[in-house]
Design a protein around this motif. Structure first.
Motif, mmCIF file in Angstrom:
data_model
loop_
_atom_site.group_PDB
_atom_site.id
_atom_site.type_symbol
_atom_site.label_atom_id
_atom_site.label_comp_id
_atom_site.label_asym_id
_atom_site.label_seq_id
_atom_site.Cartn_x
_atom_site.Cartn_y
_atom_site.Cartn_z
ATOM 1 N N GLU A 1 0.005 -18.694 -1.323
ATOM 2 C CA GLU A 1 -1.395 -19.094 -1.442
ATOM 3 C C GLU A 1 -1.558 -20.287 -2.379
ATOM 4 N N ARG A 2 -0.814 -20.269 -3.487
ATOM 5 C CA ARG A 2 -0.898 -21.413 -4.414
ATOM 6 C C ARG A 2 -0.435 -22.693 -3.738
ATOM 7 N N ALA A 3 0.647 -22.604 -2.969
ATOM 8 C CA ALA A 3 1.155 -23.780 -2.274
ATOM 9 C C ALA A 3 0.157 -24.282 -1.226
ATOM 10 N N ALA A 4 -0.622 -23.366 -0.641
ATOM 11 C CA ALA A 4 -1.617 -23.741 0.367
ATOM 12 C C ALA A 4 -2.905 -24.270 -0.253
ATOM 13 N N GLN A 5 -2.993 -24.215 -1.559
ATOM 14 C CA GLN A 5 -4.125 -24.811 -2.293
ATOM 15 C C GLN A 5 -5.487 -24.279 -1.822
ATOM 16 N N GLY A 6 -5.536 -22.974 -1.609
ATOM 17 C CA GLY A 6 -6.814 -22.340 -1.293
ATOM 18 C C GLY A 6 -7.214 -22.349 0.165
ATOM 19 N N ARG A 7 -6.393 -22.886 1.035
ATOM 20 C CA ARG A 7 -6.776 -22.950 2.455
ATOM 21 C C ARG A 7 -6.642 -21.610 3.165
ATOM 22 N N VAL A 8 -5.824 -20.701 2.626
ATOM 23 C CA VAL A 8 -5.603 -19.414 3.278
ATOM 24 C C VAL A 8 -5.490 -18.334 2.215
ATOM 25 N N ARG A 9 -5.975 -17.166 2.559
ATOM 26 C CA ARG A 9 -5.888 -15.994 1.696
ATOM 27 C C ARG A 9 -5.233 -14.882 2.500
ATOM 28 N N VAL A 10 -4.357 -14.095 1.862
ATOM 29 C CA VAL A 10 -3.622 -13.051 2.581
ATOM 30 C C VAL A 10 -3.696 -11.738 1.819
ATOM 31 N N GLY A 11 -4.130 -10.691 2.503
ATOM 32 C CA GLY A 11 -4.110 -9.339 1.973
ATOM 33 C C GLY A 11 -2.920 -8.585 2.525
ATOM 34 N N LEU A 12 -2.504 -7.532 1.847
ATOM 35 C CA LEU A 12 -1.320 -6.774 2.240
ATOM 36 C C LEU A 12 -1.695 -5.349 2.608
ATOM 37 N N LEU A 13 -1.205 -4.893 3.750
ATOM 38 C CA LEU A 13 -1.306 -3.498 4.159
ATOM 39 C C LEU A 13 0.048 -2.837 3.983
ATOM 40 N N LEU A 14 0.062 -1.608 3.516
ATOM 41 C CA LEU A 14 1.301 -0.851 3.408
ATOM 42 C C LEU A 14 1.374 0.141 4.557
ATOM 43 N N CYS A 15 2.510 0.130 5.245
ATOM 44 C CA CYS A 15 2.716 1.017 6.390
ATOM 45 C C CYS A 15 3.590 2.207 6.011
ATOM 46 N N ALA A 16 3.181 3.377 6.430
ATOM 47 C CA ALA A 16 4.083 4.517 6.490
ATOM 48 C C ALA A 16 4.653 4.558 7.905
ATOM 49 N N MET A 17 5.812 5.167 8.066
ATOM 50 C CA MET A 17 6.429 5.257 9.382
ATOM 51 C C MET A 17 6.178 6.638 9.973
ATOM 52 N N ARG A 18 5.779 6.656 11.227
ATOM 53 C CA ARG A 18 5.412 7.908 11.889
ATOM 54 C C ARG A 18 6.534 8.936 11.884
ATOM 55 N N HIS A 19 7.781 8.453 12.017
ATOM 56 C CA HIS A 19 8.892 9.377 12.188
ATOM 57 C C HIS A 19 9.452 9.886 10.877
ATOM 58 N N SER A 20 8.928 9.403 9.733
ATOM 59 C CA SER A 20 9.451 9.835 8.444
ATOM 60 C C SER A 20 8.471 10.794 7.777
ATOM 61 N N SER A 21 8.851 11.281 6.613
ATOM 62 C CA SER A 21 8.014 12.260 5.904
ATOM 63 C C SER A 21 7.474 11.683 4.598
ATOM 64 N N ARG A 22 7.327 10.351 4.525
ATOM 65 C CA ARG A 22 6.953 9.714 3.271
ATOM 66 C C ARG A 22 5.519 9.169 3.282
ATOM 67 N N ALA A 23 4.707 9.604 4.222
ATOM 68 C CA ALA A 23 3.357 9.053 4.338
ATOM 69 C C ALA A 23 2.548 9.267 3.066
ATOM 70 N N MET A 24 2.675 10.435 2.456
ATOM 71 C CA MET A 24 1.903 10.688 1.235
ATOM 72 C C MET A 24 2.358 9.765 0.107
ATOM 73 N N GLU A 25 3.657 9.536 -0.005
ATOM 74 C CA GLU A 25 4.165 8.601 -1.013
ATOM 75 C C GLU A 25 3.585 7.202 -0.805
ATOM 76 N N ILE A 26 3.559 6.769 0.459
ATOM 77 C CA ILE A 26 3.064 5.421 0.753
ATOM 78 C C ILE A 26 1.557 5.350 0.544
ATOM 79 N N ALA A 27 0.855 6.426 0.841
ATOM 80 C CA ALA A 27 -0.586 6.461 0.579
ATOM 81 C C ALA A 27 -0.857 6.317 -0.917
ATOM 82 N N GLN A 28 -0.111 7.037 -1.739
ATOM 83 C CA GLN A 28 -0.279 6.939 -3.190
ATOM 84 C C GLN A 28 0.104 5.551 -3.688
ATOM 85 N N LEU A 29 1.143 4.978 -3.096
ATOM 86 C CA LEU A 29 1.562 3.616 -3.442
ATOM 87 C C LEU A 29 0.449 2.622 -3.120
#
Length: 360
Positions: free
Chosen positions: A135-163
């Motif tokens: 974003e700094r290199a783009a000098q304000g032209r673009v903004r990016v948010g981050l989504l965290l994914c849990a994987m359907r086949h694993s058992s770590r969804a609660m960990e990722i939700a807390q993260l």
């Protein structure tokens, strides 16, 4: 239907918003090769950038979701260090900027980046650092948010939700659950979704890419999804044979509540969710008033950009600038941003489209 007057260059000039983009699906082939050398990963099918790019595209064009997903073994393998994660994130922002994307939400699954010893929190820190650098290199032209994914086949969804909640004030804007739909319903991770709802955390769920209404219904009514990733199978809940466009109650709910659908046209063609741009459910859903948005999914595997996805649909359905603005506004309305910021983004988009050409 009149053919579109738009060109790729014209589409690049107008602001676009992406809601569904996988960080590990958008690497530059040259970056994969360089990072693989640094971490001694020797399983790449090619070490020439163009040959590697063509390999990814070929595998992704298999019309089989599991084969499509298997390509990620190579991208995630080179994203196991702070350097690798940060570089990929910074380059993603640069690529968005070059394509005229003004806001994007990219996503990744932290649990898939732990083999070199990083913790879940360290993977998030590394990606956020790369996004901010970009974003700094783009000098304000673009903004990016981050989504965290849990994987359907694993058992770590609660960990990722807390993260997700732990990092919500540092650039993490929401939670997603991803991976193969068949055999892994979102309801299996209900505890994580209920926790996120109590924390008032934005949620999107991959649903309706292949399967019918049940996982779609679960995602909205049980998991609390604010948006649906892909969502094109809702078109099967609409009967237009009689000419009256009769919808199921679920389809009516999705349309009338303006639930944003994160549609990824080229990806849908590759995995068999649709068979051509001209027959893609997007046109039908848009015509009937659904809140459709246009997304890249995996830029490397689909050999695409936001502008190319917009143009594919413009050529298929005769869309013009006013339509692209409408889809951009749909995406802004569905973005995991505070309402005042969404309104500012929308005003800026409208003015930018007006500068490019009349949208009346």
């Amino acid at each position: 239907m009149k053919p579109t007057s738009l060109s790729l260059e014209a589409v690049r000039r107008v602001p676009k918003v992406l809601l569904h983009d996988h960080l590990d699906g958008g690497l530059r082939p040259s970056t994969i090769i360089e990072l693989a050398a640094k971490v001694s990963y020797d399983a790449l099918p090619h070490t020439d950038p163009e040959a590697l790019r063509q390999w990814f595209i070929g595998e992704a064009n298999s019309h089989a979701l599991l084969r499509y997903l298997s390509t990620f073994a190579h991208t995630t393998a080179v994203m196991q260090t702070v350097e690798g994660l940060s570089r990929v994130a910074a380059e993603a922002v640069a690529d968005f900027d070059a394509d005229g994307v003004v806001y994007a939400e990219t996503r990744f699954a932290p649990e898939q980046h732990l083999t070199a010893g990083l913790t879940l929190d360290e993977t998030v820190d590394a990606v956020l650092a790369g996004l901010r650098e970009g974003e700094r290199a783009a000098q304000g032209r673009v903004r990016v948010g981050l989504l965290l994914c849990a994987m359907r086949h694993s058992s770590r969804a609660m960990e990722i939700a807390q993260l997700t909640v732990r990092h919500r004030h540092r650039g993490v804007v929401g939670f997603d659950i991803a991976g193969a739909e068949v055999g892994y319903p979102p309801i299996a991770h209900l505890e994580a979704f209920e926790f996120l709802q109590r924390e008032n955390m934005p949620i999107t769920v991959h649903a309706g890419e292949w399967l019918g209404p049940r996982p779609f219904e679960q995602a909205i009514h049980r998991c609390g999804a604010w948006r649906i990733g892909h969502g094109i199978s809702i078109a099967a809940e609409i009967d237009e044979a009689s000419g009256s466009s009769r919808m199921s109650h679920l389809a009516s709910y999705v349309r009338d509540r303006r639930v944003p659908l994160e549609v990824c046209p080229t990806s849908n063609l590759q995995t068999g969710g649709a068979y051509s741009y001209a027959t893609h459910p997007f046109g039908r859903l848009d015509r009937l008033g659904f809140c459709v948005t246009i997304n890249t999914d995996n830029r490397l595997m689909s050999d695409t950009t936001a502008s190319q996805e917009f143009l594919h649909l413009a050529e298929a359905f005769g869309y013009e600038l006013r339509d692209l603005l409408r889809f951009t506004c749909n995406a802004i309305d569905g973005a995991f941003l505070p309402y005042p910021e969404r309104e500012q983004l929308k005003d800026a988009a409208i003015h930018a489209y007006d500068r490019v050409g009349s949208i009346s």
